[in-house]
Structures are given as C-alpha cells and as structure tokens.
Design a protein around this motif. Structure first.
Motif, PDB file in Angstrom:
ATOM      1  N   TYR A 270       0.806  -1.222   0.000  1.00 50.71           N
ATOM      2  CA  TYR A 270       0.000   0.000   0.000  1.00 50.71           C
ATOM      3  C   TYR A 270       0.840   1.274   0.000  1.00 50.71           C
ATOM      4  O   TYR A 270       0.297   2.369   0.035  1.00 50.71           O
ATOM      5  N   ARG A 271       2.160   1.140  -0.063  1.00 50.05           N
ATOM      6  CA  ARG A 271       3.016   2.333  -0.122  1.00 50.05           C
ATOM      7  C   ARG A 271       2.967   2.940  -1.510  1.00 50.05           C
ATOM      8  O   ARG A 271       2.944   2.226  -2.524  1.00 50.05           O
TER       9      ARG A 271
ATOM     10  N   ASP B 137      -9.463  -5.242   3.110  1.00 49.36           N
ATOM     11  CA  ASP B 137      -8.653  -6.268   3.757  1.00 49.36           C
ATOM     12  C   ASP B 137      -7.884  -7.041   2.691  1.00 49.36           C
ATOM     13  O   ASP B 137      -8.420  -7.348   1.628  1.00 49.36           O
TER      14      ASP B 137
ATOM     15  N   GLU C  12      -9.956   4.570   1.701  1.00 46.66           N
ATOM     16  CA  GLU C  12     -10.394   3.904   2.924  1.00 46.66           C
ATOM     17  C   GLU C  12     -10.149   4.789   4.145  1.00 46.66           C
ATOM     18  O   GLU C  12     -11.014   4.924   5.010  1.00 46.66           O
ATOM     19  N   LYS C  13      -8.993   5.399   4.189  1.00 47.72           N
ATOM     20  CA  LYS C  13      -8.625   6.252   5.319  1.00 47.72           C
ATOM     21  C   LYS C  13      -9.578   7.438   5.478  1.00 47.72           C
ATOM     22  O   LYS C  13      -9.876   7.864   6.583  1.00 47.72           O
ATOM     23  N   ASN C  14     -10.077   7.950   4.347  1.00 48.63           N
ATOM     24  CA  ASN C  14     -10.933   9.131   4.370  1.00 48.63           C
ATOM     25  C   ASN C  14     -12.426   8.814   4.377  1.00 48.63           C
ATOM     26  O   ASN C  14     -13.245   9.731   4.336  1.00 48.63           O
ATOM     27  N   ASN C  15     -12.785   7.542   4.403  1.00 50.96           N
ATOM     28  CA  ASN C  15     -14.194   7.167   4.370  1.00 50.96           C
ATOM     29  C   ASN C  15     -14.455   6.053   5.381  1.00 50.96           C
ATOM     30  O   ASN C  15     -14.081   4.908   5.143  1.00 50.96           O
ATOM     31  N   PRO C  16     -15.125   6.367   6.483  1.00 48.65           N
ATOM     32  CA  PRO C  16     -15.358   5.352   7.517  1.00 48.65           C
ATOM     33  C   PRO C  16     -16.291   4.226   7.084  1.00 48.65           C
ATOM     34  O   PRO C  16     -16.373   3.211   7.765  1.00 48.65           O
TER      35      PRO C  16
ATOM     36  N   LYS D   3      -6.090   2.708  -0.326  1.00 51.71           N
ATOM     37  CA  LYS D   3      -5.914   2.919   1.119  1.00 51.71           C
ATOM     38  C   LYS D   3      -6.221   4.356   1.516  1.00 51.71           C
ATOM     39  O   LYS D   3      -6.745   4.614   2.594  1.00 51.71           O
ATOM     40  N   GLN D   4      -5.920   5.318   0.651  1.00 54.17           N
ATOM     41  CA  GLN D   4      -6.242   6.714   0.941  1.00 54.17           C
ATOM     42  C   GLN D   4      -7.764   6.904   0.968  1.00 54.17           C
ATOM     43  O   GLN D   4      -8.294   7.614   1.824  1.00 54.17           O
TER      44      GLN D   4
ATOM     45  N   TYR E  73      -2.196   2.120  -3.239  1.00 51.38           N
ATOM     46  CA  TYR E  73      -1.972   3.296  -2.387  1.00 51.38           C
ATOM     47  C   TYR E  73      -3.228   4.174  -2.379  1.00 51.38           C
ATOM     48  O   TYR E  73      -3.700   4.597  -1.318  1.00 51.38           O
TER      49      TYR E  73
ATOM     50  N   THR F  80     -13.906  -0.479   4.190  1.00 51.47           N
ATOM     51  CA  THR F  80     -12.755  -1.207   4.732  1.00 51.47           C
ATOM     52  C   THR F  80     -12.187  -2.090   3.622  1.00 51.47           C
ATOM     53  O   THR F  80     -12.925  -2.662   2.831  1.00 51.47           O
TER      54      THR F  80
END
Length: 94
Positions: free
Chosen positions: A37-38, A68, A59-63, A56-57, A53, A66
């Motif tokens: 994910y880098r 996996d 995902e990080k900004n949307n609760p 994941k961004q 990458y 998810t």
C-alpha cells in the motif's frame, strides 16, 4: 465483464446491507503485505504502484469503507466492504 457484475450487484444492494467485493488471483512474485500500500510500490515495474496506495487513501478518508488483504501461498485476495451505500453513490461511470 467486471463492470456488468458490479452493476448487477449495485442494483440489488440496499443502504442497509454492505456491498462486499472479493477479488482473488494467483501471483508469481513475492508480495510483501507491509509494502503493497506504499505509494510507488509495485512488483509490476516502473511507473506503477499507485492503485493500492489510492485505495488505502480512500479507505482512510471514508469510515464506510474497509479494505482487507490476504496473501496465501497461492492467492492474493482483496476484500472491500462498503457500508451505507446511498443511491447516489451507486451511480458510476466505467
């Protein structure tokens, strides 16, 4: 083909049930889960490595989302769970 599958699933998904997408594929190169994910990380060559990458961004900004990842000896598996998908969010352009 994939867009038809996704479109059919989206039509049947309600706002109260999650949308679950699972993609599994075999792989031939060693994959390090801690690195995939880098930004810029890729086993597919130069000028690649932004897709996971960016996922994941998102995902990080949307609760409600998810992602996996499971890596077995034979398969690379990604599972996306999207909860509370509104009718507006079901509209996409492929």
């Amino acid at each position: 083909m994939i867009n038809v599958i996704v479109e059919n699933v989206l039509k049947k998904t309600s706002e109260t049930s999650p949308l679950v997408l699972i993609v599994a594929n075999s792989y031939s190169k060693i994959v390090e889960e801690s690195a995939i994910y880098r930004e810029g990380e890729s086993s597919n060559g130069t000028f690649r490595g932004n897709g996971l990458y960016l996922i994941k961004q998102i995902e990080k900004n949307n609760p409600n989302i998810t992602i996996d990842t499971t890596i077995t000896e034979e398969l690379f598996i990604q599972e996306a769970n999207i909860n509370n998908l509104s009718e507006k969010e079901k509209t996409y352009d492929m």
